[in-house]
Scaffold this motif. Structure first.
Motif, mmCIF file in Angstrom:
data_model
loop_
_atom_site.group_PDB
_atom_site.id
_atom_site.type_symbol
_atom_site.label_atom_id
_atom_site.label_comp_id
_atom_site.label_asym_id
_atom_site.label_seq_id
_atom_site.Cartn_x
_atom_site.Cartn_y
_atom_site.Cartn_z
ATOM 1 N N GLY A 102 39.718 48.394 40.728
ATOM 2 C CA GLY A 102 40.515 47.630 41.090
ATOM 3 C C GLY A 102 41.971 48.203 41.448
ATOM 4 N N LYS A 103 42.533 49.093 40.582
ATOM 5 C CA LYS A 103 43.458 49.976 40.319
ATOM 6 C C LYS A 103 44.755 48.889 40.775
ATOM 7 N N PRO A 104 44.865 48.228 39.750
ATOM 8 C CA PRO A 104 45.791 47.066 39.905
ATOM 9 C C PRO A 104 47.642 47.478 40.034
ATOM 10 N N LYS A 105 48.136 46.888 40.897
ATOM 11 C CA LYS A 105 49.614 47.086 40.877
ATOM 12 C C LYS A 105 50.500 45.620 40.601
ATOM 13 N N ALA A 106 51.422 46.020 39.755
ATOM 14 C CA ALA A 106 52.349 44.786 39.449
ATOM 15 C C ALA A 106 52.687 43.978 40.917
ATOM 16 N N GLY A 107 52.388 42.676 40.722
ATOM 17 C CA GLY A 107 52.864 41.839 41.572
ATOM 18 C C GLY A 107 51.712 41.541 42.741
ATOM 19 N N GLU A 108 50.394 42.233 42.469
ATOM 20 C CA GLU A 108 49.425 41.968 43.329
ATOM 21 C C GLU A 108 48.643 40.667 43.054
ATOM 22 N N THR A 109 47.840 40.135 43.729
ATOM 23 C CA THR A 109 47.224 38.813 43.408
ATOM 24 C C THR A 109 45.722 39.170 43.139
ATOM 25 N N LEU A 110 45.118 38.750 42.132
ATOM 26 C CA LEU A 110 43.746 38.905 41.524
ATOM 27 C C LEU A 110 43.203 37.695 41.656
ATOM 28 N N VAL A 111 41.871 37.408 41.843
ATOM 29 C CA VAL A 111 41.151 36.342 41.775
ATOM 30 C C VAL A 111 39.859 36.705 41.158
ATOM 31 N N VAL A 112 39.536 35.846 39.878
ATOM 32 C CA VAL A 112 38.280 35.944 39.214
ATOM 33 C C VAL A 112 37.185 34.972 39.332
ATOM 34 N N SER A 113 35.917 35.282 39.640
ATOM 35 C CA SER A 113 35.159 34.261 39.566
ATOM 36 C C SER A 113 34.235 34.173 38.507
ATOM 37 N N GLY A 114 33.812 33.185 38.040
ATOM 38 C CA GLY A 114 33.097 33.091 36.563
ATOM 39 C C GLY A 114 34.195 33.328 35.640
ATOM 40 N N ALA A 115 35.647 32.807 35.980
ATOM 41 C CA ALA A 115 36.694 33.322 35.144
ATOM 42 C C ALA A 115 36.422 32.529 33.567
ATOM 43 N N ALA A 116 35.916 31.712 33.184
ATOM 44 C CA ALA A 116 35.834 31.079 32.047
ATOM 45 C C ALA A 116 34.739 31.709 31.314
ATOM 46 N N GLY A 117 33.901 32.545 31.775
ATOM 47 C CA GLY A 117 33.387 33.445 31.043
ATOM 48 C C GLY A 117 33.379 34.444 30.290
ATOM 49 N N ALA A 118 32.578 35.324 29.562
ATOM 50 C CA ALA A 118 32.995 36.444 28.606
ATOM 51 C C ALA A 118 33.960 37.315 29.456
ATOM 52 N N VAL A 119 33.390 38.017 30.279
ATOM 53 C CA VAL A 119 34.049 38.896 31.185
ATOM 54 C C VAL A 119 35.331 38.481 31.756
ATOM 55 N N GLY A 120 34.878 37.342 32.721
ATOM 56 C CA GLY A 120 36.141 36.677 33.572
ATOM 57 C C GLY A 120 37.368 36.442 32.914
ATOM 58 N N SER A 121 37.181 35.790 31.376
ATOM 59 C CA SER A 121 38.394 35.377 30.737
ATOM 60 C C SER A 121 39.207 36.487 30.447
ATOM 61 N N VAL A 122 38.679 37.706 30.084
ATOM 62 C CA VAL A 122 39.250 38.870 29.675
ATOM 63 C C VAL A 122 40.086 39.771 30.892
ATOM 64 N N VAL A 123 39.175 39.678 32.036
ATOM 65 C CA VAL A 123 39.777 40.118 33.277
ATOM 66 C C VAL A 123 40.973 39.580 33.584
ATOM 67 N N GLY A 124 40.976 38.161 33.581
ATOM 68 C CA GLY A 124 42.241 37.553 33.975
ATOM 69 C C GLY A 124 43.416 37.769 33.003
ATOM 70 N N GLN A 125 43.340 37.916 31.553
ATOM 71 C CA GLN A 125 44.184 38.103 30.581
ATOM 72 C C GLN A 125 44.955 39.445 31.058
ATOM 73 N N ILE A 126 43.964 40.506 31.269
ATOM 74 C CA ILE A 126 44.441 41.803 31.299
ATOM 75 C C ILE A 126 45.363 41.859 32.783
ATOM 76 N N GLY A 127 44.710 41.038 33.581
ATOM 77 C CA GLY A 127 45.670 40.937 34.798
ATOM 78 C C GLY A 127 46.812 40.470 34.946
ATOM 79 N N LYS A 128 47.280 39.467 33.895
ATOM 80 C CA LYS A 128 48.511 39.046 33.397
ATOM 81 C C LYS A 128 49.352 40.184 32.849
ATOM 82 N N ILE A 129 48.653 40.677 31.785
ATOM 83 C CA ILE A 129 49.418 41.759 31.024
ATOM 84 C C ILE A 129 49.848 43.010 32.213
ATOM 85 N N LEU A 130 49.150 43.294 33.059
ATOM 86 C CA LEU A 130 49.568 44.113 34.154
ATOM 87 C C LEU A 130 50.634 43.727 35.034
ATOM 88 N N GLY A 131 50.876 42.504 34.911
ATOM 89 C CA GLY A 131 51.687 41.875 36.151
ATOM 90 C C GLY A 131 51.161 41.258 37.348
#
Length: 332
Positions: A140-169
């Motif tokens: 994903g090579k995320p950059k602060a300010g970008e938009t991330l969409v996560v499917s299966g977001a309430a699952g084990a992996v998805g819920s962590v992905v979203g939180q990391i996304g928030k940490i990274l801005g």
């Protein structure tokens, strides 16, 4: 008494309890030099195990009919003739679905229940967390300010992905299957927006509303129609991370799906599948970062813990009905 769960027959379509068999046996386990005896404490059940129940070619060998299934397991060392492990240690590794077993110690990692709950080493501090972190950062090579969409977001992996996304801005949008899960994503995991795919008639329109600046990164755990809708909203140079496709794992026919090529060409976009072992050389650094965020309370996690080793097959089946919040784990 030792219990073992074996694959009785290969499932056709959605697995059922009749595809598994629980075997009881009386056996004294005495370790030889270099060996240790393990008693199962927690068992991880994961959607990818469905693929190993078929005999189709994949990135890991299929389970054998009549043999035990295996997955991530936290176990207690109850006897040891191995210099690296002592009685009372807790370890995590890929182990058979047995209440007790012999190991030579290869592939086992000691874990500390004083630093984090033992079950966390199957989730946020285990393969789940590593999959989320490495998939998002390496592809994903995320950059602060970008938009991330996560499917299966309430699952084990998805819920962590979203939180990391928030940490990274990032601006983070999650897709889940119930109003309760949608609320959990926003309140517990601090997603900016969340969409209930079961009550949304037009997913494309819902995504456009939630992502007014388009989608830069898509972390895909489900495939199917939801992922098709994402394609209509991706930005130029978007990165689509293909982690799972639970919506089609049990299909007996080739699923209908739109052609992705025009979307990729038009947007110069990247779509890449991965398995976490692709990045095994980065595991230590990733684990340290996850542990730091957890200690700093920047990262939290959700678990669904099912009691009783015998319940392992049912817990696995429940994944496909979305009965889990976060990581699905069996307490033996």
């Amino acid at each position: 008494m030792m219990k073992t769960i074996v694959l009785k027959q290969r499932p056709v379509g959605t697995p059922t309890l009749s595809d598994f068999e629980l075997i009881n046996s009386d056996m004294d386990l005495n370790p030889n030099k270099g060996e240790l005896v393990l008693e199962t404490t927690y068992v991880s059940v994961d959607p990818y195990l469905r693929g190993r129940m078929s005999d189709a070619k994949s990135y890991v060998p299929p389970f054998e009919v009549g043999k035990p299934l295996s997955s991530g397991i936290v176990a207690k060392v109850t006897a040891s003739q191995n210099d690296h492990f002592k009685e009372g240690d807790y370890v995590v590794g890929m182990l058979d679905w047995k209440t007790k077993q012999i190991s030579n110690g290869e592939g086992l990692l000691k874990v500390d229940g004083d630093k984090a709950p033992l079950s966390a080493y199957l989730g946020v501090l285990g393969m789940t967390g590593l999959t989320a972190y490495l998939g998002l950062t390496e592809i994903g090579k995320p950059k602060a300010g970008e938009t991330l969409v996560v499917s299966g977001a309430a699952g084990a992996v998805g819920s962590v992905v979203g939180q990391i996304g928030k940490i990274l801005g990032l601006n983070v949008v999650g897709i889940a299957g119930t109003d309760e899960k949608v609320e959990m994503l926003k309140s517990d995991f601090k997603f900016d927006h969340a969409i209930n795919y079961n009550s949304t008639e037009d997913m494309g329109a819902a995504l456009k509303k939630a992502c007014p600046n388009g989608i830069d990164i898509y972390f895909d755990n489900v495939g199917g129609a939801i992922s098709d809708a994402v394609l209509f909203n991706i930005n130029r140079f978007a990165r689509m991370i293909i982690c799972g496709a639970i919506s089609v794992y049990n299909s007996t026919e080739i699923p209908n799906s739109i052609s992705v090529q025009p979307f990729l060409i038009k947007n110069s976009a990247l779509m890449q599948g991965f398995i976490v072992s692709n990045y095994s050389d980065k595991f230590p650094q990733a684990m340290q970062q996850l542990a730091t965020w957890l200690a700093e309370e920047k990262l939290s996690y959700s678990e669904t813990i099912v009691e009783g080793f015998d319940s392992t097959p049912q817990a696995f089946l429940d994944l496909f009905e979305g009965k889990n919040k976060g990581k699905m784990i069996v307490k033996a």
